[in-house]
Design an enzyme around this catalytic site. Sequence first.
Site, PDB file in Angstrom:
ATOM      1  N   GLU A  35       0.906  -1.194   0.047  1.00 44.66           N
ATOM      2  CA  GLU A  35       0.118  -0.144   0.048  1.00 44.66           C
ATOM      3  C   GLU A  35       0.756   1.285   0.028  1.00 44.66           C
ATOM      4  O   GLU A  35       0.580   2.023   0.850  1.00 44.66           O
ATOM      5  CB  GLU A  35      -0.881  -0.092   1.241  1.00 44.66           C
ATOM      6  CG  GLU A  35      -1.893  -1.139   1.191  1.00 44.66           C
ATOM      7  CD  GLU A  35      -2.945  -1.338   2.300  1.00 44.66           C
ATOM      8  OE1 GLU A  35      -2.766  -0.256   3.302  1.00 44.66           O
ATOM      9  OE2 GLU A  35      -3.867  -2.104   2.226  1.00 44.66           O
ATOM     10  N   ASN A  66       2.206  -5.165  -3.109  1.00 43.65           N
ATOM     11  CA  ASN A  66       0.863  -5.506  -2.992  1.00 43.65           C
ATOM     12  C   ASN A  66      -0.181  -4.286  -2.640  1.00 43.65           C
ATOM     13  O   ASN A  66       0.529  -3.317  -1.847  1.00 43.65           O
ATOM     14  CB  ASN A  66       0.818  -6.409  -1.740  1.00 43.65           C
ATOM     15  CG  ASN A  66      -0.577  -7.005  -1.568  1.00 43.65           C
ATOM     16  OD1 ASN A  66      -1.346  -7.665  -2.206  1.00 43.65           O
ATOM     17  ND2 ASN A  66      -1.102  -6.991  -0.136  1.00 43.65           N
ATOM     18  N   GLU A  68      -5.891 -10.664  -1.240  1.00 37.95           N
ATOM     19  CA  GLU A  68      -7.024 -10.583  -0.127  1.00 37.95           C
ATOM     20  C   GLU A  68      -8.337 -10.389  -0.377  1.00 37.95           C
ATOM     21  O   GLU A  68      -9.117  -9.359   0.180  1.00 37.95           O
ATOM     22  CB  GLU A  68      -6.498  -9.163   0.575  1.00 37.95           C
ATOM     23  CG  GLU A  68      -5.088  -8.946   1.000  1.00 37.95           C
ATOM     24  CD  GLU A  68      -4.661  -7.936   1.670  1.00 37.95           C
ATOM     25  OE1 GLU A  68      -5.369  -7.136   2.293  1.00 37.95           O
ATOM     26  OE2 GLU A  68      -3.256  -7.756   1.717  1.00 37.95           O
ATOM     27  N   ASP A 119     -12.109 -10.115  -0.994  1.00 37.74           N
ATOM     28  CA  ASP A 119     -13.347 -10.088  -0.384  1.00 37.74           C
ATOM     29  C   ASP A 119     -14.221  -9.405  -1.079  1.00 37.74           C
ATOM     30  O   ASP A 119     -14.115  -8.303  -1.574  1.00 37.74           O
ATOM     31  CB  ASP A 119     -13.410  -9.959   1.343  1.00 37.74           C
ATOM     32  CG  ASP A 119     -12.620  -8.742   1.617  1.00 37.74           C
ATOM     33  OD1 ASP A 119     -12.409  -7.815   0.483  1.00 37.74           O
ATOM     34  OD2 ASP A 119     -12.279  -8.356   2.861  1.00 37.74           O
TER      35      ASP A 119
HETATM   36  C1  XIL Z   1      -6.342  -6.185   8.120  1.00 33.91           C
HETATM   37  C2  XIL Z   1      -6.803  -7.530   9.296  1.00 33.91           C
HETATM   38  O1  XIL Z   1      -7.645  -8.287   8.531  1.00 33.91           O
HETATM   39  C3  XIL Z   1      -7.131  -6.947  10.289  1.00 33.91           C
HETATM   40  O2  XIL Z   1      -7.655  -8.035  11.333  1.00 33.91           O
HETATM   41  C4  XIL Z   1      -6.421  -5.802  11.014  1.00 33.91           C
HETATM   42  O3  XIL Z   1      -7.111  -5.184  12.153  1.00 33.91           O
HETATM   43  C5  XIL Z   1      -6.344  -4.754  10.287  1.00 33.91           C
HETATM   44  O4  XIL Z   1      -5.551  -5.399   8.998  1.00 33.91           O
HETATM   45  N1  XIL Z   1      -5.042  -4.548   3.385  1.00 33.91           N
HETATM   46  C6  XIL Z   1      -4.030  -5.300   3.898  1.00 33.91           C
HETATM   47  C7  XIL Z   1      -4.218  -6.247   5.197  1.00 33.91           C
HETATM   48  O5  XIL Z   1      -2.788  -5.588   3.500  1.00 33.91           O
HETATM   49  O6  XIL Z   1      -3.142  -6.451   6.140  1.00 33.91           O
HETATM   50  C8  XIL Z   1      -5.544  -5.711   6.097  1.00 33.91           C
HETATM   51  O7  XIL Z   1      -5.809  -6.667   6.916  1.00 33.91           O
HETATM   52  C9  XIL Z   1      -6.666  -5.324   5.356  1.00 33.91           C
HETATM   53  C10 XIL Z   1      -6.363  -4.538   4.253  1.00 33.91           C
END
Ligand code: XIL
Length: 301
Positions: free
Chosen positions: A127, A169, A234, A236
């Site tokens: 990020e 990422n 990631e 969802d």
């Molecule tokens: C999130 C986790 O799912 C949570 O449990 C935590 O509180 C915050 O981070 N982008 C990412 C992940 O790269 O590491 C993040 O994960 C979600 C957004």
Amino acid sequence: ATTLGSAASAKGRYFGTAAAAYKFSDSVYTRILDSEFTMVTPENEMKWDATEPSQNSFNYASADTIVARAKANGQRVRGHALAWHSQQPSWAQNLSGTALRNAMVNHITNVATHYKGQLYAWDVVNEAFSDNGDGSRRNSNLQQTGNDWIEVAFRTARAADPNVKLCYNDYNTDGVNAKSTAVYNMVKDFLARGVPIGCVGFQSHINSASPLPSDYQANLQRFADLGVEVQITELDIAGSGTAQANSYANVVKACLGVSKCAGITVWGIRDSDSWRSGDTPLLFDNSGDPKAAYNAVISAF
Ligand code: XIL
């Protein structure tokens, strides 16, 4: 029986999930984790605040638990994440300049050395680009140490682990837009200059504000055409029922349409495990039963 992992394997892909070590006492959780997935990403356990809670004092206990469980189940592991503006320990948040740069390098060297030879890939930098729409870098404490911090992170990770895939990422890079184009230009530049990068991760947090872009596959393909592997890291998708199932199927089809798309990771198992559980964005309901989206993923493979 067919599983997410076996369906993906039949097409030469992996199917992974984020996993949280503290849930390993939940037998519904571990039943699904152990049987359905072929790749595991520690959800929080490899982040800077977890692995280096005080400076130069490292704690790998929770992350090692996940790696050991994955190994016992024949699953591979994606490391997440070595350098990120978020979830930094407070001591790092209080550093700047050369002290922060040196702390980042020391962190990467130690963590990547600890896991040397054990991981499929590392999210080396997470990020780093802004959502401003102008393709600029995020104005983080790491960015303020100098624009070369990203390539330094990649070179440091490579020096520590010679064979792991090194990924950049990010989120909101799922379609062709200013942010993804900025990442694309960085990857192209890194490859031209020999900065060691081997993969790009597309988080693919899909919600109503940012639905699945129609050029999702085309965007994956343009990165693949640079010569890097692409991974959905990631996933969802907010929603329910047929609409959600169709979006999941479209992600699978997009990955299958790109030969360098190595696999898909969803960001949790049951809706109740999600970091945004209110969106019911995952493949299993709160009881651990497969949703329509689960069946759509299996069918799309
Ligand atoms: C999130 C986790 O799912 C949570 O449990 C935590 O509180 C915050 O981070 N982008 C990412 C992940 O790269 O590491 C993040 O994960 C979600 C957004």
